[in-house]
Design a protein around this motif. Structure first.
Motif, PDB file in Angstrom:
ATOM      1  N   SER A  96       0.850  -1.185   0.000  1.00 25.44           N
ATOM      2  CA  SER A  96       0.000   0.000   0.000  1.00 25.44           C
ATOM      3  C   SER A  96       0.888   1.239   0.000  1.00 25.44           C
ATOM      4  N   ALA A  97       0.409   2.300  -0.604  1.00 23.11           N
ATOM      5  CA  ALA A  97       1.236   3.503  -0.729  1.00 23.11           C
ATOM      6  C   ALA A  97       0.392   4.759  -0.587  1.00 23.11           C
ATOM      7  N   VAL A  98       1.017   5.804  -0.057  1.00 20.29           N
ATOM      8  CA  VAL A  98       0.389   7.120   0.094  1.00 20.29           C
ATOM      9  C   VAL A  98       1.279   8.143  -0.592  1.00 20.29           C
ATOM     10  N   ILE A  99       0.674   9.049  -1.344  1.00 20.04           N
ATOM     11  CA  ILE A  99       1.399  10.114  -2.055  1.00 20.04           C
ATOM     12  C   ILE A  99       1.251  11.423  -1.288  1.00 20.04           C
ATOM     13  N   ARG A 100       2.360  12.125  -1.084  1.00 16.69           N
ATOM     14  CA  ARG A 100       2.286  13.495  -0.578  1.00 16.69           C
ATOM     15  C   ARG A 100       2.621  14.436  -1.724  1.00 16.69           C
ATOM     16  N   ALA A 101       1.634  15.249  -2.097  1.00 13.96           N
ATOM     17  CA  ALA A 101       1.808  16.214  -3.187  1.00 13.96           C
ATOM     18  C   ALA A 101       1.968  17.610  -2.590  1.00 13.96           C
ATOM     19  N   PHE A 102       2.636  18.500  -3.337  1.00  8.77           N
ATOM     20  CA  PHE A 102       2.986  19.826  -2.814  1.00  8.77           C
ATOM     21  C   PHE A 102       2.472  20.936  -3.737  1.00  8.77           C
ATOM     22  N   CYS A 103       1.908  21.990  -3.111  1.00 10.24           N
ATOM     23  CA  CYS A 103       1.385  23.149  -3.842  1.00 10.24           C
ATOM     24  C   CYS A 103       1.993  24.424  -3.280  1.00 10.24           C
ATOM     25  N   LEU A 104       2.145  25.414  -4.149  1.00 12.03           N
ATOM     26  CA  LEU A 104       2.780  26.672  -3.772  1.00 12.03           C
ATOM     27  C   LEU A 104       1.968  27.831  -4.341  1.00 12.03           C
ATOM     28  N   LYS A 105       1.701  28.825  -3.508  1.00 12.06           N
ATOM     29  CA  LYS A 105       0.917  29.975  -3.973  1.00 12.06           C
ATOM     30  C   LYS A 105       1.707  30.754  -5.018  1.00 12.06           C
ATOM     31  N   LYS A 106       1.055  31.013  -6.137  1.00 15.00           N
ATOM     32  CA  LYS A 106       1.690  31.728  -7.242  1.00 15.00           C
ATOM     33  C   LYS A 106       0.674  32.714  -7.793  1.00 15.00           C
ATOM     34  N   GLY A 107       0.790  33.965  -7.353  1.00 14.05           N
ATOM     35  CA  GLY A 107      -0.219  34.951  -7.707  1.00 14.05           C
ATOM     36  C   GLY A 107      -1.531  34.617  -7.022  1.00 14.05           C
ATOM     37  N   ASP A 108      -2.607  34.564  -7.797  1.00 20.13           N
ATOM     38  CA  ASP A 108      -3.918  34.216  -7.246  1.00 20.13           C
ATOM     39  C   ASP A 108      -4.199  32.719  -7.332  1.00 20.13           C
ATOM     40  N   ASP A 109      -3.273  31.970  -7.885  1.00 20.78           N
ATOM     41  CA  ASP A 109      -3.469  30.527  -8.065  1.00 20.78           C
ATOM     42  C   ASP A 109      -2.388  29.771  -7.302  1.00 20.78           C
ATOM     43  N   TYR A 110      -2.319  28.467  -7.516  1.00 22.00           N
ATOM     44  CA  TYR A 110      -1.298  27.622  -6.902  1.00 22.00           C
ATOM     45  C   TYR A 110      -0.623  26.783  -7.976  1.00 22.00           C
ATOM     46  N   SER A 111       0.708  26.663  -7.885  1.00 27.53           N
ATOM     47  CA  SER A 111       1.430  25.741  -8.754  1.00 27.53           C
ATOM     48  C   SER A 111       1.588  24.416  -8.016  1.00 27.53           C
ATOM     49  N   VAL A 112       1.555  23.322  -8.745  1.00 25.26           N
ATOM     50  CA  VAL A 112       1.646  21.973  -8.170  1.00 25.26           C
ATOM     51  C   VAL A 112       2.916  21.318  -8.686  1.00 25.26           C
ATOM     52  N   MET A 113       3.692  20.733  -7.792  1.00 18.07           N
ATOM     53  CA  MET A 113       4.928  20.072  -8.204  1.00 18.07           C
ATOM     54  C   MET A 113       4.593  18.824  -9.010  1.00 18.07           C
ATOM     55  N   ASN A 114       5.296  18.650 -10.119  1.00 16.50           N
ATOM     56  CA  ASN A 114       5.083  17.482 -10.983  1.00 16.50           C
ATOM     57  C   ASN A 114       5.825  16.266 -10.435  1.00 16.50           C
ATOM     58  N   GLY A 115       5.414  15.850  -9.280  1.00 10.76           N
ATOM     59  CA  GLY A 115       6.032  14.725  -8.586  1.00 10.76           C
ATOM     60  C   GLY A 115       5.589  14.784  -7.142  1.00 10.76           C
ATOM     61  N   GLY A 116       6.246  14.023  -6.295  1.00  8.20           N
ATOM     62  CA  GLY A 116       5.875  14.033  -4.884  1.00  8.20           C
ATOM     63  C   GLY A 116       6.624  12.964  -4.123  1.00  8.20           C
ATOM     64  N   LEU A 117       6.296  12.867  -2.871  1.00 10.56           N
ATOM     65  CA  LEU A 117       6.910  11.870  -1.997  1.00 10.56           C
ATOM     66  C   LEU A 117       5.927  10.733  -1.792  1.00 10.56           C
ATOM     67  N   VAL A 118       6.340   9.541  -2.177  1.00 12.22           N
ATOM     68  CA  VAL A 118       5.504   8.354  -1.988  1.00 12.22           C
ATOM     69  C   VAL A 118       6.071   7.547  -0.833  1.00 12.22           C
ATOM     70  N   ARG A 119       5.222   7.216   0.119  1.00  8.90           N
ATOM     71  CA  ARG A 119       5.652   6.406   1.255  1.00  8.90           C
ATOM     72  C   ARG A 119       4.850   5.121   1.286  1.00  8.90           C
ATOM     73  N   MET A 120       5.541   4.031   1.588  1.00  9.70           N
ATOM     74  CA  MET A 120       4.902   2.717   1.599  1.00  9.70           C
ATOM     75  C   MET A 120       4.964   2.100   2.978  1.00  9.70           C
ATOM     76  N   SER A 121       4.133   1.102   3.165  1.00  5.24           N
ATOM     77  CA  SER A 121       4.133   0.375   4.428  1.00  5.24           C
ATOM     78  C   SER A 121       5.391  -0.474   4.542  1.00  5.24           C
ATOM     79  N   ALA A 122       5.798  -0.718   5.780  1.00  2.00           N
ATOM     80  CA  ALA A 122       7.002  -1.516   6.024  1.00  2.00           C
ATOM     81  C   ALA A 122       6.752  -2.998   5.779  1.00  2.00           C
ATOM     82  N   SER A 123       5.483  -3.414   5.759  1.00  2.00           N
ATOM     83  CA  SER A 123       5.151  -4.817   5.483  1.00  2.00           C
ATOM     84  C   SER A 123       3.900  -4.860   4.619  1.00  2.00           C
TER      85      SER A 123
END
Length: 691
Positions: free
Chosen positions: A429-456
């Motif tokens: 199983s996996a969870v994605i952490r995505a990142f957004c940054l305020k840019k003017g009146d909108d937000y830019s989103v990073m084209n990638g992210g940190l994926v973390r998985m279970s240890a078992s």
């Protein structure tokens, strides 16, 4: 498909295979590359990844384990998590919408509070959450009171769509680890995954730098990253980010508030700070107005915000928007502010402060997970299906007494993704952490992210300190927008460490690094000489040997100040017959002031506070010293000669570390402070030995 023959996904949705066991389109090239490469190349590339991460010092700190090394290595899987470009475009719109909503929520809650007045969100959800900071009420109307940086944890649900799990608005972590994962994967990608085009991360870092430059009025030297310190779990990330963003990393003790402004204390005087990227939680930022027992923040920091002399990423008060009690009302909030439906689905959530919702939760406990809305405090998570009848009755009593403090969420299974483990591929199983940054009146989103998985395979433990493993998130497709010939991810900037600009806290640590290192070397040498004198007792004329041994024993007590030690009149007979008992205590007893072990602990603290000044070789050597020292002091029953052999080894380590310190820091960067400390301690120890 031999390699994937043992890959059997137990979830309702698998990232690689559809319900008919066919490989999904976006995974076909990845699967083919892995099949063509074979497990042996995969094993080789995993070793290469591990080497690069260790060589680059990628770690996270363990702050609650006092019996072992303070850091653990970061783990990265050689198989990426893949999302195709068209799907990511849809997810990006959902993330941008959610970031805008939380920014509007933040500004409203600390100004007009229309969400509460118009019955969109119950007052108990807001005021019952410990993240709401009354101290910054009315700040919401300020133009710079914004949620500049936003992260969200999400996972693919059983319907194949990305579902929001939780929102990170206070001081989101993980960005630096996501960057390092990408840089490390770039090293092995050409061999394992040739001709696969992915979106780049560099434009997001450029946006972050531009934001800091804008907030600081064009002078990034007035911006700092506030870290809780070297013992924080993600301290590596703080140092890493400050380097990429080209801003100084500081601790609360490095700064002071004066005349309604924030100032950095340096050896040349006070330097004004007008922009703060904080990694310290809300309540710890200002001991004057927030949490009075905090040593991590700066007294008067809120006043600097109040006087409009400080911009903050993200502002104090943003912890309230991490409130999972908001989740049941996000649909109404989206309609209220944006006249839109939510684009990203959430886990079905019920706030128990409403009568109908509470009744539903009580009737369906077996299918639900119940949590407190206050994620800012340690609290138990209740799994309805796992509770015994006795536990169930006790919990129902707790819930009905304070229903407004709890939410219930549907228990669902998330998608699985392939993971390379022990020369085979298995689903996790996996969870994605995505990142957004305020840019003017909108937000830019990073084209990638940190994926973390279970240890078992059996559970989803995404906390790194508990053994979590990470992946790189690849968004497939050509990155046509990134035409900048200078990639910000290809170099690490030099941090300004001129002695005139060095912070007073760093200066203090440089001084004490010299003192503790001199003390470690001198103490080790004297103990080693004394042990050798004891073991060679019969080699020379007995009387003079015994006399010199007693002189050395007394000198050890004087030098280490471990009184009464060998000066203990009541225990003189035992100490003369069994001197190794006292010597062993002086070596290994960490809780004995003046012992070699306590000195090394203090040396370690000074070392970690100067990590960003030291060369990587010095980090690695000190980590080796720590690991082997813990092993040594944990052993019982070592022979006298074995102890001498260990001390010989550590003396060599200390001398090598001393040389690396000299090579790491220029005199202009504060080496002179270290040398002053070393020479003062050396002189004091010499005097103490001849008492």
């Amino acid at each position: 498909m031999q390699i994937f023959e043992s890959y059997i996904a137990g979830s309702l949705f698998d990232e690689v295979y559809d319900s008919k066991k066919n490989v999904r389109e976006c995974w076909k090239d990845i699967v083919k590359n892995i099949e063509d490469s074979g497990l042996e190349l995969l094993k080789e590339k995993q070793s290469e990844i591990d080497w690069h991460l260790e060589n680059n010092g990628v770690t996270y700190n363990i702050y609650d384990d006092h019996n072992g090394p303070s850091t653990r290595s970061w783990s990265l899987d050689p198989i990426p998590f893949v999302i195709e470009e068209r799907e990511w475009a849809t997810i990006t719109k959902g993330l941008q919408q959610r970031a805008k909503l939380f920014n509007l929520i933040l500004k409203d809650l600390y100004s007009e509070q229309n969400l509460i007045k118009d019955n969109i969100v119950p007052a108990e959800v807001i005021f019952g959450h410990k993240g709401f900071s009354t101290e910054v009420f009315n700040f919401g109307s300020k133009p710079d009171f914004n949620l500049y940086f936003y992260a969200v944890d999400m996972a693919r649900g059983p319907d194949g769509k990305m579902w929001v799990i939780s929102d990170k608005t206070q001081a989101p972590s993980g960005l630096a680890y996501a960057i390092e994962n990408r840089l490390t994967m770039n090293v092995i990608a050409n061999d394992l995954y040739p001709n696969i085009a992915t979106k780049k991360l560099s434009s997001f870092i450029e946006d972050y730098k531009s934001l800091i430059k804008e907030l600081s009025g064009g002078d990034a030297s007035t911006a700092v990253l506030l870290t809780p310190g070297p013992h924080n779990e993600t301290y590596f990330e703080h140092a890493y980010l400050s380097s990429f963003l080209e801003i100084n990393m500081v601790q609360g003790a490095d700064m002071l508030a004066k005349n309604g402004s924030l100032w950095l204390k340096s050896l040349s005087g006070l330097k004004k700070v007008n922009t703060l990227l904080r990694r310290v939680d809300d309540r710890f930022c200002d001991p004057l107005e927030l949490r009075n027992d905090s040593t991590l923040g700066v007294a008067g920091l809120l006043e600097a915000m109040r006087e409009n002399n400080l911009n903050m990423i993200n502002p104090i008060g943003s912890a309230v928007t991490e409130n999972i009690g908001l989740n049941p009302f996000m649909g109404k909030i989206a309609q209220y502010f944006l006249k839109e439906d939510l684009l990203l689905p959430q886990i079905a959530t019920w706030w128990c402060g409403q009568k109908n919702e509470l009744e539903y939760v009580l009737k369906n406990l077996d299918k639900l997970i119940i949590k407190k809305i206050n994620t800012t405090e340690q609290s138990r998570v209740y799994f309805g299906r796992k509770m015994s009848l006795l536990e169930r009755d006790a919990f129902i009593e707790i819930l009905t007494l304070n229903p407004h403090q709890y939410v219930a969420q549907e228990e669902i299974g998330f998608s699985t993704v392939p993971y390379y483990a022990s020369n085979k591929i298995e689903p996790r199983s996996a969870v994605i952490r995505a990142f957004c940054l305020k840019k003017g009146d909108d937000y830019s989103v990073m084209n990638g992210g940190l994926v973390r998985m279970s240890a078992s395979k059996d559970n989803l433990l995404i906390a790194s300190k508990r053994g979590g493993i990470s992946k790189d998130l690849w968004i497939l497709g050509e990155d046509l927008l990134n035409k900048n010939p200078i990639n910000p991810l290809t170099f690490t900037t030099c941090i300004e460490t001129c002695i005139d600009n060095i912070s007073t806290l760093k200066a203090e640590n440089l001084f004490w690094l010299g003192r503790y290192l001199a003390r470690s070397i001198s103490t080790t040498r004297l103990i080693l000489h004394l042990i050798k004198k004891i073991t060679n007792f019969y080699r020379y004329e007995v009387v003079t040997s015994k006399e010199s041994q007693l002189i050395l024993q007394n000198a050890l007590t004087h030098m280490t100040m471990t009184y009464p030690g060998f000066m203990d009149i009541n225990n003189k007979k035992n100490l003369d017959v069994f001197p190794m008992l006292e010597i062993t205590s002086v070596i290994k007893d960490t809780y004995r002031t003046g012992s070699l072990s306590s000195t090394i602990a203090m040396l370690s603290n000074a070392n970690i506070n100067l990590k960003d000044l030291m060369t990587h070789e010095s980090w690695k050597l000190f980590e080796k010293i720590q690991k082997e020292w813990y092993d040594f002091i944990g052993r019982k029953g070592d022979s006298t000669m074995s102890v001498a052999g260990e001390l010989d080894k550590f003396l060599i380590y200390f001398m090598a570390y001393k040389q690396l310190v000299n090579e790491s820091i220029f005199k202009e960067q504060g080496l002179i402070l270290y040398e002053i400390g070393f020479r003062i301690e050396d002189a004091l120890l010499l005097i103490s030995k001849v008492k």
